[in-house]
Design a protein around this motif. Structure first.
Motif, PDB file in Angstrom:
ATOM      1  N   THR A  99      37.475  31.394  34.493  1.00 35.02           N
ATOM      2  CA  THR A  99      38.827  31.066  34.035  1.00 35.02           C
ATOM      3  C   THR A  99      38.827  30.579  32.582  1.00 35.02           C
ATOM      4  O   THR A  99      39.694  30.941  31.795  1.00 35.02           O
ATOM      5  CB  THR A  99      39.466  29.989  34.934  1.00 35.02           C
ATOM      6  N   ARG A 102      38.294  33.470  30.231  1.00 33.37           N
ATOM      7  CA  ARG A 102      39.501  34.312  30.182  1.00 33.37           C
ATOM      8  C   ARG A 102      40.588  33.637  29.354  1.00 33.37           C
ATOM      9  O   ARG A 102      41.297  34.268  28.585  1.00 33.37           O
ATOM     10  CB  ARG A 102      39.999  34.626  31.593  1.00 33.37           C
ATOM     11  N   LYS A 201      42.712  42.986  36.739  1.00 35.62           N
ATOM     12  CA  LYS A 201      43.294  42.235  37.856  1.00 35.62           C
ATOM     13  C   LYS A 201      43.167  43.059  39.128  1.00 35.62           C
ATOM     14  O   LYS A 201      43.730  44.153  39.211  1.00 35.62           O
ATOM     15  CB  LYS A 201      44.771  41.933  37.587  1.00 35.62           C
ATOM     16  N   ASN A 264      38.744  46.435  43.157  1.00 32.93           N
ATOM     17  CA  ASN A 264      38.162  45.532  42.186  1.00 32.93           C
ATOM     18  C   ASN A 264      37.723  46.361  40.984  1.00 32.93           C
ATOM     19  O   ASN A 264      37.843  47.579  41.008  1.00 32.93           O
ATOM     20  CB  ASN A 264      36.988  44.778  42.801  1.00 32.93           C
TER      21      ASN A 264
END
Ligand SMILES: [Zn+2]
Length: 291
Positions: A99, A102, A201, A264
């Motif tokens: 996270t 990103r 995503k 994915n």
């Protein structure tokens, strides 16, 4: 060679230009470890926000950073320049989960107009790496404090939830489970593929004819005897999965199959679940078709 363990704090702010909420970085903290895992330096800098100079209550409560403090911070570009010089050349960057990395990428795009974090050459997700050594039943629980406790590290040593504190705690976890071979496997080059993967995503496949899937995925067999089955109710999509009802003559049973297909970045995740259905009593008892 150095290991840089980095942590960010950010404030969720509404950008009028982008017309969406953005996690705007307000603090960068990092610990540098040498090859023997000794602390070779620390980095801690507040970033002056551009989108919003008012912190959300949750961030204030968690970090105790004040609005005045961030307003006195340095511009993002300057902090990145300092971080880059402080980190030096030959290093592996690590963050707890992806996270932070990103979020940093988003901030690079918005504030620096760059599509990559150009000073990071190698990266490893420390959470993913640590999970290899910790037996965690519920992976969703793998927060930093939880992982630290599993490794007999008291998270209260670094109680402030500031970027540097969290980097220090992550560094302690890293030291406990250090294994250069495994780390080498988990370290990736920050090339185009790395960034495509980072921004990808995952999504659920909702159409039976989606070219991403092999139609054979919908062929159904009895999970008890392996025989081919009769379709009672054909596949229908709803609630993130396809559902269909089937009948096995061999076992004289009717069952429902739920098929969840998630795309994915580089693989399809297929989950197939079976549910028993009670056959109509008239049918099982008399053995007659009650049409
Ligand atoms: Zn069967």
């Amino acid at each position: 060679m150095h290991y840089i363990i980095m942590d960010l704090e950010w404030n969720n702010a509404y950008s009028r230009t982008s017309q969406k909420f953005i996690n705007e970085i307000i603090e960068i903290g990092a610990v540098k470890l040498d090859e023997k895992l000794n602390v070779a330096g620390t980095f801690s800098q507040l970033v002056k926000p551009v989108i919003s100079n008012k912190l959300r209550a949750r961030i204030k409560d968690l970090t105790h950073i004040t609005n005045d403090e961030i307003r006195a911070g340095k511009p993002f570009a300057d902090v990145i320049e300092e971080l880059k010089n402080w980190a030096g050349n030959d290093c592996i960057f690590m963050t707890w989960g992806d996270t932070d990395i990103r979020t940093m990428l988003t901030n690079f795009k918005i504030f620096l107009n760059k599509n990559s974090i150009d000073f990071i050459e190698k990266y490893a997700d420390l959470q993913k790496y640590c999970q290899r050594f910790i037996d965690m039943k519920d992976l969703s629980q793998a927060g930093l404090s939880y992982a630290a406790e599993c490794l007999n590290i008291d998270p209260e040593q670094f109680p402030h939830h500031r970027a540097l504190d969290d980097s220090r705690l992550s560094a302690e976890c890293f030291k406990k489970v250090f294994n250069s071979d495994i780390l080498f496997e988990d370290t990736v080059l920050c090339d185009g593929d790395f960034y495509s993967r980072l921004v990808f995503k995952p999504f659920y496949i909702t159409d039976k004819n989606d070219p991403l899937i092999d139609k054979g995925i919908f062929n159904c067999y009895c999970d008890m005897c392996g025989a081919k089955v009769t379709v009672m109710k054909d596949w229908k999509y709803g609630n993130q999965s396809f559902r269909g009802d089937f009948y096995c003559e061999n076992c004289n049973r009717e069952f429902r199959v739920a098929l969840r297909i998630k795309k994915n970045y580089d693989y399809l995740d297929v989950k197939r679940r079976y549910f028993e259905k009670i056959r109509a009593k008239a049918l099982t008892q008399s053995g007659q078709q009650d049409e």
